[in-house]
Design an enzyme around this catalytic site. Structure first.
Site, short mmCIF file in Angstrom:
data_model
loop_
_atom_site.label_atom_id
_atom_site.label_comp_id
_atom_site.label_asym_id
_atom_site.label_seq_id
_atom_site.Cartn_x
_atom_site.Cartn_y
_atom_site.Cartn_z
N ASP A 38 0.67 -1.50 0.04
CA ASP A 38 0.17 0.17 0.30
C ASP A 38 0.77 1.13 0.19
OD1 ASP A 38 -3.59 0.92 1.02
OD2 ASP A 38 -2.28 2.47 1.07
N ASP A 64 3.79 2.65 -4.66
CA ASP A 64 2.87 2.70 -5.75
C ASP A 64 2.51 1.01 -6.32
OD1 ASP A 64 1.11 4.08 -7.47
OD2 ASP A 64 1.68 5.62 -6.74
N ASN A 91 -5.74 -5.66 -5.77
CA ASN A 91 -6.81 -4.91 -5.65
C ASN A 91 -6.42 -3.10 -5.66
OD1 ASN A 91 -9.73 -4.85 -3.17
ND2 ASN A 91 -7.47 -3.12 -2.35
N TYR A 161 -12.02 5.17 -16.04
CA TYR A 161 -12.66 3.65 -14.95
C TYR A 161 -13.02 2.37 -15.58
CZ TYR A 161 -13.50 1.82 -9.84
OH TYR A 161 -13.64 0.88 -8.89
N LYS A 165 -10.93 -1.07 -15.53
CA LYS A 165 -11.01 -2.02 -14.89
C LYS A 165 -11.84 -3.21 -16.20
CE LYS A 165 -11.26 -0.86 -10.73
NZ LYS A 165 -10.27 -2.00 -9.64
N1 LIG Z 1 -15.80 -0.04 -2.97
C1 LIG Z 1 -16.33 0.06 -4.12
O1 LIG Z 1 -17.63 0.60 -3.83
C2 LIG Z 1 -15.65 -0.58 -4.89
C3 LIG Z 1 -16.54 -0.79 -6.07
C4 LIG Z 1 -16.37 -1.57 -7.48
C5 LIG Z 1 -14.90 -1.81 -6.66
N2 LIG Z 1 -14.08 -1.46 -6.24
C6 LIG Z 1 -12.30 -1.24 -6.53
O2 LIG Z 1 -11.76 -2.20 -5.57
C7 LIG Z 1 -10.43 -2.05 -4.85
C8 LIG Z 1 -10.53 -1.27 -3.28
O3 LIG Z 1 -11.19 -0.92 -3.65
P1 LIG Z 1 -11.97 0.31 -1.87
O4 LIG Z 1 -13.38 0.76 -2.15
O5 LIG Z 1 -11.32 -1.16 -0.70
O6 LIG Z 1 -10.98 1.11 -1.88
P2 LIG Z 1 -10.24 2.44 -1.03
O7 LIG Z 1 -10.57 3.62 -1.61
O8 LIG Z 1 -11.06 2.09 -0.05
O9 LIG Z 1 -8.69 1.63 -0.08
C9 LIG Z 1 -7.76 1.38 -1.14
C10 LIG Z 1 -6.37 0.68 -0.70
O10 LIG Z 1 -5.40 1.30 -1.76
C11 LIG Z 1 -4.13 2.27 -1.81
N3 LIG Z 1 -4.21 2.63 -2.80
C12 LIG Z 1 -5.16 3.48 -3.19
N4 LIG Z 1 -4.43 3.65 -4.51
C13 LIG Z 1 -2.70 3.04 -4.65
C14 LIG Z 1 -1.95 2.40 -5.54
N5 LIG Z 1 -1.61 3.65 -6.38
N6 LIG Z 1 -0.51 1.91 -4.76
C15 LIG Z 1 -0.78 1.84 -3.88
N7 LIG Z 1 -1.77 1.30 -2.88
C16 LIG Z 1 -3.20 2.33 -2.98
C17 LIG Z 1 -4.86 3.58 -1.02
O11 LIG Z 1 -4.04 3.75 0.01
C18 LIG Z 1 -5.59 2.16 0.50
O12 LIG Z 1 -5.61 2.07 1.32
C19 LIG Z 1 -9.99 -0.32 -5.61
O13 LIG Z 1 -10.37 -1.67 -6.73
C20 LIG Z 1 -11.92 -0.15 -6.06
O14 LIG Z 1 -11.56 0.38 -8.10
C21 LIG Z 1 -14.25 -0.90 -5.05
#
Ligand SMILES: NC(=O)c1ccc[n+]([C@@H]2O[C@H](COP(=O)([O-])OP(=O)(O)OC[C@H]3O[C@@H](n4cnc5c(N)ncnc54)[C@H](O)[C@@H]3O)[C@@H](O)[C@H]2O)c1
Length: 250
Positions: A38, A64, A91, A161, A165
């Site tokens: 992360d 990153d 993720n 996005y 995806k």
């Molecule tokens: N939450 C939703 O409703 C939802 C829906 C569909 C898809 N997703 C996907 O699921 C995944 C996780 O979503 P979430 O809601 O838990 O996200 P979030 O934003 O709550 O958490 C994401 C985590 O990833 C880390 N992060 C972000 N960009 C980064 C990078 N470039 N390198 C390293 N770390 C990074 C952040 O610091 C954070 O800890 C994402 O890919 C998101 O697109 C989420």
């Protein structure tokens, strides 16, 4: 307690919070060593502490996913420490909302397009290329990428996005064909709206009286299920409480 991932190692990107954290803790509860990747150092360290409290080993990789060289360096370090990586969960990701730049596509800035494609699609490609030689050599591996229903049914103000995806789903299917002979399974999960830090957003599902939002654990359970399957590959599993079914009969 059953520990199906004993003597195995999982690398989870974006493992500091929410969905990624739930997946990382699920692997740890199952006995796996976990590489917690992360760019938020405090969040990564917090997840690592919770993993150790589950009597599993954790390695923090603060980077990153866009930083290809650092990803490769951490994968090499993890291989030295744990002997190999068996599971990769791509993720880390998010929309232009991370930059506060959600907008109609006609107005989207090229820098924003680069950001969204780099984080969601190229980041997953870097991580996958970093772990793949080891998985091929050991004739075992599971690669699971977190896509979104935006890829399946679209989402306004997030054309970049949705495209990134959808790219993950294409990558999953094509790679599954290439690496099947090495017993490496490649799959995707497409979540609908999942609560963040207890906050719900974007309901309209078909589950529960008010159409409840999903929880990070709903996605973690699916990822851990896929991690234990040896005969599912190239698949995209939608986990959205039925939201992508459309408006229904009402
Ligand atoms: N939450 C939703 O409703 C939802 C829906 C569909 C898809 N997703 C996907 O699921 C995944 C996780 O979503 P979430 O809601 O838990 O996200 P979030 O934003 O709550 O958490 C994401 C985590 O990833 C880390 N992060 C972000 N960009 C980064 C990078 N470039 N390198 C390293 N770390 C990074 C952040 O610091 C954070 O800890 C994402 O890919 C998101 O697109 C989420």
């Amino acid at each position: 307690m059953e520990r199906p991932f004993e003597n195995r190692t999982a690398m989870v990107t974006g493992a500091g919070k929410n969905i990624g954290k739930a997946i990382a803790l699920g692997f740890a509860a199952g006995g796996a060593n976990v590489v917690v990747c992360d760019y938020n150092a405090d969040a990564a360290e917090q997840t690592a502490q919770e993993i150790r409290a589950l009597a599993a080993e954790a390695m923090v990789a603060v980077c990153d996913v866009r930083e290809r060289d650092r990803i490769f360096a951490f994968v090499a370090k993890a291989r030295e420490k744990f002997g190999g990586i068996d599971y990769l969960v791509n993720n880390a990701g998010g929309s232009a909302g991370l930059l506060k730049k959600l907008t109609r596509f006609v107005d989207a800035e090229p820098q924003t397009l680069d950001f969204v494609i780099d984080v969601n699609l190229k980041g997953a490609m870097h991580c996958t290329q970093a772990v793949l030689p080891g998985m091929i050599a050991q004739r075992y591996g599971k690669i699971i990428s977190i896509s979104s229903i935006a890829a399946v049914c679209g989402l306004d103000d997030r054309v970049d996005y949705a495209a990134a995806k959808a790219g993950l789903i294409g990558m999953t299917k094509a790679l599954a064909i290439e690496v099947g002979e090495y017993n490496v399974c490649v799959n995707c999960i497409s979540p609908g709206a999942i609560s963040r830090g207890g906050k719900d957003h974007g309901h309209m599902t078909f589950l529960g009286e008010d159409g409840r939002c999903g929880k990070p654990q709903d996605i973690a359970d699916t990822a851990l299920f896929l991690a234990r399957q040896d005969y599912i590959t190239g698949e995209n599993i939608v986990v959205d409480g039925g939201r992508s079914l459309g408006p229904g009969a009402h």
